[in-house]
Design a protein around this motif. Structure first.
Motif, PDB file in Angstrom:
ATOM      1  N   ASP A  56      34.533  54.313  23.994  1.00 36.29           N
ATOM      2  CA  ASP A  56      33.883  53.060  24.195  1.00 36.29           C
ATOM      3  C   ASP A  56      34.913  52.197  24.724  1.00 36.29           C
ATOM      4  OD1 ASP A  56      32.713  50.684  24.001  1.00 36.29           O
ATOM      5  OD2 ASP A  56      31.569  51.166  22.019  1.00 36.29           O
ATOM      6  N   LEU A  57      35.054  52.026  25.893  1.00 36.18           N
ATOM      7  CA  LEU A  57      36.105  50.956  26.547  1.00 36.18           C
ATOM      8  C   LEU A  57      35.773  49.452  26.215  1.00 36.18           C
ATOM      9  CD1 LEU A  57      36.184  52.659  30.249  1.00 36.18           C
ATOM     10  CD2 LEU A  57      37.700  52.697  28.075  1.00 36.18           C
ATOM     11  N   ALA A  58      34.581  49.146  26.021  1.00 36.43           N
ATOM     12  CA  ALA A  58      34.245  47.706  25.629  1.00 36.43           C
ATOM     13  C   ALA A  58      34.811  47.523  24.173  1.00 36.43           C
ATOM     14  CB  ALA A  58      32.429  47.462  25.714  1.00 36.43           C
ATOM     15  N   GLU A  59      34.485  48.440  23.302  1.00 41.14           N
ATOM     16  CA  GLU A  59      35.208  48.006  22.063  1.00 41.14           C
ATOM     17  C   GLU A  59      36.527  48.111  22.181  1.00 41.14           C
ATOM     18  OE1 GLU A  59      34.970  47.088  18.080  1.00 41.14           O
ATOM     19  OE2 GLU A  59      33.420  47.215  19.452  1.00 41.14           O
ATOM     20  N   ARG A  60      37.240  48.912  22.656  1.00 38.67           N
ATOM     21  CA  ARG A  60      38.563  48.818  22.655  1.00 38.67           C
ATOM     22  C   ARG A  60      39.200  47.535  23.405  1.00 38.67           C
ATOM     23  NH1 ARG A  60      37.856  54.396  22.897  1.00 38.67           N
ATOM     24  NH2 ARG A  60      39.527  55.592  22.275  1.00 38.67           N
ATOM     25  N   ALA A  61      38.453  47.270  24.435  1.00 38.17           N
ATOM     26  CA  ALA A  61      38.852  46.020  25.342  1.00 38.17           C
ATOM     27  C   ALA A  61      38.687  44.732  24.415  1.00 38.17           C
ATOM     28  CB  ALA A  61      38.037  45.783  26.664  1.00 38.17           C
ATOM     29  N   LYS A  62      37.441  44.886  23.786  1.00 42.68           N
ATOM     30  CA  LYS A  62      37.170  43.514  22.941  1.00 42.68           C
ATOM     31  C   LYS A  62      38.349  43.569  21.835  1.00 42.68           C
ATOM     32  CE  LYS A  62      33.706  41.907  19.398  1.00 42.68           C
ATOM     33  NZ  LYS A  62      32.750  42.420  18.496  1.00 42.68           N
ATOM     34  N   LEU A  63      38.588  44.483  21.089  1.00 37.15           N
ATOM     35  CA  LEU A  63      39.471  44.501  20.017  1.00 37.15           C
ATOM     36  C   LEU A  63      41.004  44.132  20.419  1.00 37.15           C
ATOM     37  CD1 LEU A  63      40.278  44.929  17.200  1.00 37.15           C
ATOM     38  CD2 LEU A  63      40.756  47.284  17.601  1.00 37.15           C
ATOM     39  N   ALA A  64      41.269  44.599  21.863  1.00 34.40           N
ATOM     40  CA  ALA A  64      42.613  44.285  22.529  1.00 34.40           C
ATOM     41  C   ALA A  64      42.517  42.550  22.796  1.00 34.40           C
ATOM     42  CB  ALA A  64      42.883  45.177  23.774  1.00 34.40           C
ATOM     43  N   CYS A  65      41.412  42.492  23.252  1.00 35.19           N
ATOM     44  CA  CYS A  65      41.472  40.761  23.680  1.00 35.19           C
ATOM     45  C   CYS A  65      41.591  39.927  22.368  1.00 35.19           C
ATOM     46  CB  CYS A  65      40.120  40.582  24.581  1.00 35.19           C
ATOM     47  SG  CYS A  65      40.276  41.242  26.079  1.00 35.19           S
ATOM     48  N   GLU A  66      41.091  40.338  21.497  1.00 33.53           N
ATOM     49  CA  GLU A  66      41.116  39.570  20.174  1.00 33.53           C
ATOM     50  C   GLU A  66      42.598  39.464  19.650  1.00 33.53           C
ATOM     51  OE1 GLU A  66      38.519  41.603  17.420  1.00 33.53           O
ATOM     52  OE2 GLU A  66      36.674  40.636  18.309  1.00 33.53           O
ATOM     53  N   HIS A  67      43.276  40.570  19.977  1.00 31.26           N
ATOM     54  CA  HIS A  67      44.916  40.527  19.602  1.00 31.26           C
ATOM     55  C   HIS A  67      45.699  40.243  20.770  1.00 31.26           C
ATOM     56  CE1 HIS A  67      42.796  42.531  16.157  1.00 31.26           C
ATOM     57  NE2 HIS A  67      43.826  42.080  15.513  1.00 31.26           N
ATOM     58  N   GLY A  68      45.361  39.409  21.585  1.00 27.70           N
ATOM     59  CA  GLY A  68      45.976  38.975  22.792  1.00 27.70           C
ATOM     60  C   GLY A  68      46.201  39.540  24.424  1.00 27.70           C
ATOM     61  N   LEU A  69      45.422  40.644  24.460  1.00 31.15           N
ATOM     62  CA  LEU A  69      45.395  41.026  25.900  1.00 31.15           C
ATOM     63  C   LEU A  69      44.454  39.892  26.417  1.00 31.15           C
ATOM     64  CD1 LEU A  69      46.164  43.138  27.823  1.00 31.15           C
ATOM     65  CD2 LEU A  69      44.194  44.248  27.249  1.00 31.15           C
ATOM     66  N   ARG A  70      44.846  39.506  27.655  1.00 29.43           N
ATOM     67  CA  ARG A  70      44.050  38.465  28.333  1.00 29.43           C
ATOM     68  C   ARG A  70      43.645  39.007  29.739  1.00 29.43           C
ATOM     69  NH1 ARG A  70      44.306  34.693  24.863  1.00 29.43           N
ATOM     70  NH2 ARG A  70      46.446  33.528  24.599  1.00 29.43           N
ATOM     71  N   LEU A  71      42.409  39.503  29.757  1.00 26.50           N
ATOM     72  CA  LEU A  71      41.686  40.096  31.051  1.00 26.50           C
ATOM     73  C   LEU A  71      40.739  39.016  31.420  1.00 26.50           C
ATOM     74  CD1 LEU A  71      40.631  43.403  29.447  1.00 26.50           C
ATOM     75  CD2 LEU A  71      42.649  42.957  30.889  1.00 26.50           C
ATOM     76  N   ARG A  72      40.700  39.210  32.777  1.00 26.13           N
ATOM     77  CA  ARG A  72      39.734  37.971  33.375  1.00 26.13           C
ATOM     78  C   ARG A  72      38.470  38.362  33.162  1.00 26.13           C
ATOM     79  NH1 ARG A  72      39.801  39.005  39.390  1.00 26.13           N
ATOM     80  NH2 ARG A  72      39.939  41.079  38.652  1.00 26.13           N
ATOM     81  N   LYS A  73      37.476  37.382  33.040  1.00 28.50           N
ATOM     82  CA  LYS A  73      36.156  37.738  32.679  1.00 28.50           C
ATOM     83  C   LYS A  73      35.300  38.646  33.336  1.00 28.50           C
ATOM     84  CE  LYS A  73      31.757  35.237  32.123  1.00 28.50           C
ATOM     85  NZ  LYS A  73      30.977  33.863  32.500  1.00 28.50           N
ATOM     86  N   THR A 121      36.788  41.439  34.640  1.00 28.08           N
ATOM     87  CA  THR A 121      37.330  42.787  34.181  1.00 28.08           C
ATOM     88  C   THR A 121      36.375  43.069  32.999  1.00 28.08           C
ATOM     89  OG1 THR A 121      39.212  42.236  35.420  1.00 28.08           O
ATOM     90  CG2 THR A 121      39.347  43.898  33.623  1.00 28.08           C
ATOM     91  N   ALA A 122      36.643  42.235  32.000  1.00 29.61           N
ATOM     92  CA  ALA A 122      36.047  42.301  30.701  1.00 29.61           C
ATOM     93  C   ALA A 122      34.656  42.705  30.709  1.00 29.61           C
ATOM     94  CB  ALA A 122      36.165  41.059  29.875  1.00 29.61           C
ATOM     95  N   GLU A 123      33.935  42.198  31.562  1.00 30.49           N
ATOM     96  CA  GLU A 123      32.281  42.526  32.013  1.00 30.49           C
ATOM     97  C   GLU A 123      32.229  44.043  32.300  1.00 30.49           C
ATOM     98  OE1 GLU A 123      31.130  39.081  34.219  1.00 30.49           O
ATOM     99  OE2 GLU A 123      30.839  37.861  32.532  1.00 30.49           O
ATOM    100  N   HIS A 124      33.227  44.223  33.204  1.00 29.74           N
ATOM    101  CA  HIS A 124      32.936  45.477  33.768  1.00 29.74           C
ATOM    102  C   HIS A 124      33.462  46.389  32.877  1.00 29.74           C
ATOM    103  CE1 HIS A 124      34.577  49.008  36.536  1.00 29.74           C
ATOM    104  NE2 HIS A 124      33.333  48.815  36.840  1.00 29.74           N
ATOM    105  N   LEU A 125      34.308  46.322  31.986  1.00 28.96           N
ATOM    106  CA  LEU A 125      34.519  47.246  30.864  1.00 28.96           C
ATOM    107  C   LEU A 125      33.500  47.528  30.029  1.00 28.96           C
ATOM    108  CD1 LEU A 125      38.131  46.241  30.185  1.00 28.96           C
ATOM    109  CD2 LEU A 125      37.509  48.287  31.123  1.00 28.96           C
TER     110      LEU A 125
END
Length: 183
Positions: A100-117, A119-123
């Motif tokens: 689940d890339l969405a779950e990984r990305a959500k957790l990463a972004c909650e802890h400081g990883l800054r992705l463009r909107k 990119t996050a939507e694509h994940l």
């Protein structure tokens, strides 16, 4: 061929200095002792394979893109795993998220990883459409994937941002100077 449960001397000891795990224990999961940096190096290999495989694809044959797509998606997953490892997540916690890339990305972004909107939507789309599994097992669904250009752009951004945070490097391995250091 007959498989033996006997240990083969030296088979797994060769790379002990690289934090290798003795895989003769059936309960040991590959990668359980890998560092975030080692996972990033593995992700880079998959990332570099993706465009080579993409070049070999045949026009009008979406199935021929499956190997490139799989390498790109796997590289994204590995980069996100490396980020989560660097935060202190255990390999077991990371594996519990399956692919689940969405779950990984959500957790990463909650802890400081800054992705463009975008990119996050694509994940999220990659996870929702189960593109990782479809790339591996669903030849009948090969034409329903997201565009390769979008996938490669997502990979490039995730790679750059994760390496910048975890290693202090860009995707090429060059040291990134913090903005405050350049003044």
């Amino acid at each position: 061929m007959v498989w033996s449960a006997e240990r083969q001397p030296g088979r797994f000891e060769r790379n002990r200095h690289l934090n290798a795990t003795d895989m003769s224990d059936a309960t040991t999961y590959p990668g359980s002792s890998a560092s975030a940096e080692e996972i990033i190096h593995l992700a880079r290999e998959y990332q570099s394979a993706a465009p080579i495989l993409q070049e070999r694809a045949r026009k009008g044959k979406p199935l021929s893109l499956a190997p490139a797509r799989l390498c790109a998606i796997h590289a994204i997953e590995l980069y996100l795993n490396a980020f989560l490892l660097s935060l202190g997540n255990t390999p077991e916690e990371i594996r519990s998220r399956h692919h689940d890339l969405a779950e990984r990305a959500k957790l990463a972004c909650e802890h400081g990883l800054r992705l463009r909107k975008k990119t996050a939507e694509h994940l999220v789309k990659l996870s929702r459409n189960r593109e990782y599994l479809v790339s591996r097992y669903g030849p009948e669904l090969a034409s329903m994937h997201s565009e390769m250009n979008r996938l490669m752009a997502t990979l490039e951004e995730v790679a750059k941002k994760v390496q910048g945070v975890v290693l202090g490097q860009d995707a090429a391995g060059d040291v990134v100077q913090p903005a405050s250091a350049s003044k």
